[in-house]
Design a protein around this motif. Structure first.
Motif, PDB file in Angstrom:
ATOM      1  N   HIS A  30     -26.525 -28.405  34.491  1.00  0.00           N
ATOM      2  CA  HIS A  30     -25.269 -28.616  33.778  1.00  0.00           C
ATOM      3  C   HIS A  30     -25.385 -29.778  32.793  1.00  0.00           C
ATOM      4  CE1 HIS A  30     -23.238 -25.646  36.134  1.00  0.00           C
ATOM      5  NE2 HIS A  30     -22.051 -25.965  35.642  1.00  0.00           N
ATOM      6  N   PHE A  31     -26.184 -30.775  33.138  1.00  0.00           N
ATOM      7  CA  PHE A  31     -26.424 -31.880  32.204  1.00  0.00           C
ATOM      8  C   PHE A  31     -27.145 -31.368  30.957  1.00  0.00           C
ATOM      9  CE2 PHE A  31     -29.537 -35.066  30.728  1.00  0.00           C
ATOM     10  CZ  PHE A  31     -28.656 -36.006  30.201  1.00  0.00           C
ATOM     11  N   VAL A  32     -28.189 -30.549  31.164  1.00  0.00           N
ATOM     12  CA  VAL A  32     -28.902 -29.947  30.029  1.00  0.00           C
ATOM     13  C   VAL A  32     -27.958 -29.068  29.220  1.00  0.00           C
ATOM     14  CG1 VAL A  32     -30.766 -28.381  29.371  1.00  0.00           C
ATOM     15  CG2 VAL A  32     -31.118 -30.029  31.228  1.00  0.00           C
ATOM     16  N   SER A  33     -27.164 -28.271  29.925  1.00  0.00           N
ATOM     17  CA  SER A  33     -26.212 -27.382  29.264  1.00  0.00           C
ATOM     18  C   SER A  33     -25.208 -28.171  28.429  1.00  0.00           C
ATOM     19  CB  SER A  33     -25.478 -26.543  30.308  1.00  0.00           C
ATOM     20  OG  SER A  33     -24.431 -25.796  29.728  1.00  0.00           O
ATOM     21  N   ALA A  34     -24.686 -29.245  29.004  1.00  0.00           N
ATOM     22  CA  ALA A  34     -23.690 -30.057  28.296  1.00  0.00           C
ATOM     23  C   ALA A  34     -24.268 -30.660  27.023  1.00  0.00           C
ATOM     24  CB  ALA A  34     -23.171 -31.160  29.218  1.00  0.00           C
ATOM     25  N   ALA A  35     -25.483 -31.203  27.120  1.00  0.00           N
ATOM     26  CA  ALA A  35     -26.111 -31.824  25.947  1.00  0.00           C
ATOM     27  C   ALA A  35     -26.346 -30.788  24.847  1.00  0.00           C
ATOM     28  CB  ALA A  35     -27.434 -32.471  26.355  1.00  0.00           C
ATOM     29  N   SER A  36     -26.820 -29.599  25.229  1.00  0.00           N
ATOM     30  CA  SER A  36     -27.080 -28.565  24.220  1.00  0.00           C
ATOM     31  C   SER A  36     -25.778 -27.989  23.664  1.00  0.00           C
ATOM     32  CB  SER A  36     -27.952 -27.455  24.804  1.00  0.00           C
ATOM     33  OG  SER A  36     -27.347 -26.863  25.936  1.00  0.00           O
ATOM     34  N   PHE A  37     -24.736 -27.928  24.498  1.00  0.00           N
ATOM     35  CA  PHE A  37     -23.438 -27.471  24.002  1.00  0.00           C
ATOM     36  C   PHE A  37     -22.895 -28.430  22.939  1.00  0.00           C
ATOM     37  CE2 PHE A  37     -21.970 -24.302  27.347  1.00  0.00           C
ATOM     38  CZ  PHE A  37     -21.672 -23.324  26.414  1.00  0.00           C
ATOM     39  N   LEU A  38     -23.082 -29.713  23.133  1.00  0.00           N
ATOM     40  CA  LEU A  38     -22.605 -30.673  22.144  1.00  0.00           C
ATOM     41  C   LEU A  38     -23.350 -30.516  20.822  1.00  0.00           C
ATOM     42  CD1 LEU A  38     -22.092 -33.896  24.325  1.00  0.00           C
ATOM     43  CD2 LEU A  38     -20.375 -32.273  23.495  1.00  0.00           C
ATOM     44  N   ILE A  39     -24.640 -30.199  20.899  1.00  0.00           N
ATOM     45  CA  ILE A  39     -25.401 -29.906  19.684  1.00  0.00           C
ATOM     46  C   ILE A  39     -24.839 -28.649  19.019  1.00  0.00           C
ATOM     47  CG2 ILE A  39     -27.654 -29.219  18.778  1.00  0.00           C
ATOM     48  CD1 ILE A  39     -28.921 -30.906  21.015  1.00  0.00           C
ATOM     49  N   ALA A  40     -24.540 -27.636  19.840  1.00  0.00           N
ATOM     50  CA  ALA A  40     -23.961 -26.397  19.306  1.00  0.00           C
ATOM     51  C   ALA A  40     -22.604 -26.652  18.676  1.00  0.00           C
ATOM     52  CB  ALA A  40     -23.843 -25.363  20.426  1.00  0.00           C
ATOM     53  N   TYR A  41     -21.787 -27.514  19.309  1.00  0.00           N
ATOM     54  CA  TYR A  41     -20.487 -27.861  18.739  1.00  0.00           C
ATOM     55  C   TYR A  41     -20.648 -28.452  17.344  1.00  0.00           C
ATOM     56  CZ  TYR A  41     -17.678 -27.230  23.015  1.00  0.00           C
ATOM     57  OH  TYR A  41     -17.001 -26.702  24.085  1.00  0.00           O
ATOM     58  N   LEU A  43     -23.186 -28.066  15.285  1.00  0.00           N
ATOM     59  CA  LEU A  43     -23.721 -27.062  14.359  1.00  0.00           C
ATOM     60  C   LEU A  43     -22.685 -26.013  13.991  1.00  0.00           C
ATOM     61  CD1 LEU A  43     -27.294 -26.422  15.821  1.00  0.00           C
ATOM     62  CD2 LEU A  43     -26.736 -27.475  13.621  1.00  0.00           C
ATOM     63  N   LEU A  44     -21.671 -25.863  14.826  1.00  0.00           N
ATOM     64  CA  LEU A  44     -20.674 -24.827  14.595  1.00  0.00           C
ATOM     65  C   LEU A  44     -20.024 -24.947  13.223  1.00  0.00           C
ATOM     66  CD1 LEU A  44     -19.383 -22.414  16.078  1.00  0.00           C
ATOM     67  CD2 LEU A  44     -17.627 -23.981  16.916  1.00  0.00           C
ATOM     68  N   PHE A  45     -19.924 -26.170  12.720  1.00  0.00           N
ATOM     69  CA  PHE A  45     -19.252 -26.411  11.445  1.00  0.00           C
ATOM     70  C   PHE A  45     -20.185 -26.235  10.247  1.00  0.00           C
ATOM     71  CE2 PHE A  45     -17.011 -28.859  14.690  1.00  0.00           C
ATOM     72  CZ  PHE A  45     -15.708 -28.419  14.488  1.00  0.00           C
ATOM     73  N   VAL A  46     -21.494 -26.249  10.488  1.00  0.00           N
ATOM     74  CA  VAL A  46     -22.439 -26.139   9.375  1.00  0.00           C
ATOM     75  C   VAL A  46     -23.331 -24.898   9.474  1.00  0.00           C
ATOM     76  CG1 VAL A  46     -22.491 -28.604   8.881  1.00  0.00           C
ATOM     77  CG2 VAL A  46     -24.064 -27.671  10.583  1.00  0.00           C
ATOM     78  N   ASP A  47     -23.591 -24.441  10.694  1.00  0.00           N
ATOM     79  CA  ASP A  47     -24.454 -23.277  10.896  1.00  0.00           C
ATOM     80  C   ASP A  47     -24.020 -22.546  12.166  1.00  0.00           C
ATOM     81  OD1 ASP A  47     -26.425 -21.386  11.075  1.00  0.00           O
ATOM     82  OD2 ASP A  47     -28.092 -22.766  10.713  1.00  0.00           O
ATOM     83  N   PRO A  48     -22.963 -21.722  12.086  1.00  0.00           N
ATOM     84  CA  PRO A  48     -22.442 -21.031  13.275  1.00  0.00           C
ATOM     85  C   PRO A  48     -23.478 -20.140  13.951  1.00  0.00           C
ATOM     86  CG  PRO A  48     -20.886 -20.893  11.460  1.00  0.00           C
ATOM     87  CD  PRO A  48     -22.151 -21.463  10.893  1.00  0.00           C
ATOM     88  N   VAL A  49     -24.396 -19.574  13.174  1.00  0.00           N
ATOM     89  CA  VAL A  49     -25.424 -18.713  13.752  1.00  0.00           C
ATOM     90  C   VAL A  49     -26.324 -19.503  14.692  1.00  0.00           C
ATOM     91  CG1 VAL A  49     -27.503 -17.383  13.222  1.00  0.00           C
ATOM     92  CG2 VAL A  49     -25.419 -17.014  11.890  1.00  0.00           C
TER      93      VAL A  49
END
Length: 205
Positions: A30-41, A43-49
């Motif tokens: 979940h720690f790994v997931s949380a960190a990668s989700f924040l990166i995805a968040y 990127l969502l504004f600049v590269d949704p893909v």
């Protein structure tokens, strides 16, 4: 009203932690997931893909692997609850609902491969890169759809506030999980497989 919303949010987070995060492996994932989700968040504004690819291939797979493969499924002596009881009272996606969601996610590339237009939604993909971009768009839609579907479902089977609280919890879980589980990998390296602090916290609560 705001204080009640915060209290419900606190309760949902606490129930999720005490019922479904006993395993230090699960907590570490979940720690790994949380960190990668924040990166995805971000990127969502600049590269949704790219955000969708990271969100599903890294964030969701690590998160759900922890629940499916490492979390104890027997009687929960700490909370005095059976696994079936916890699954029944789970507000969000219990394991059965997660199986449905993850199956839809896993099969969606096959559907797109067999029908490159996806029932007329897309222009046919012409290269592997185009295919992955379209897959990512489908995954993004599945993620948003899964969140909204359960939120609206809770409006009807519970109430509007419960649904909105749950949606808020899901969207902010990466922040709370990062804070809650950042030490879990260290405990895991020390050979600690089950969180010993849960029993103390449950009794105190």
């Amino acid at each position: 009203m705001l204080s009640n919303f915060r209290e419900q949010l606190r309760t949902q987070r606490w129930d999720d932690h005490r019922y479904y995060h006993h395993s230090r492996i699960n907590q570490s994932l979940h720690f790994v997931s949380a960190a990668s989700f924040l990166i995805a968040y971000a990127l969502l504004f600049v590269d949704p893909v790219a955000a969708a690819l990271i969100g599903w291939l890294v964030s969701m797979t690590t998160r759900q692997a922890g629940h499916f493969f490492f979390e104890p499924k027997g009687y929960d002596h700490i909370n005095e609850a059976t696994h079936d009881h916890k699954e029944e009272i789970k507000i969000g996606y219990n394991l059965n609902r997660k199986i449905v969601l993850m199956t839809i996610w896993a099969l969606s590339p096959l559907v797109l491969f067999l029908d490159p237009t996806l029932f007329g939604i897309f222009a046919p993909w012409s290269s592997p890169a185009d295919f992955m971009r379209q897959v990512a768009k489908v995954w993004l839609a599945i993620g948003i759809g899964g969140l909204l579907f359960r939120t609206v479902h809770l409006f009807f089977i519970r109430d509007v506030e419960t649904g909105l609280v749950w949606m808020t919890k899901i969207l902010t879980d990466p922040f709370s999980d990062l804070k809650l589980y950042y030490k879990s990998p260290l405990y895991l390296l020390k050979g600690e497989l089950i969180d010993p602090g849960l029993e103390k916290h449950v009794k105190r609560a």
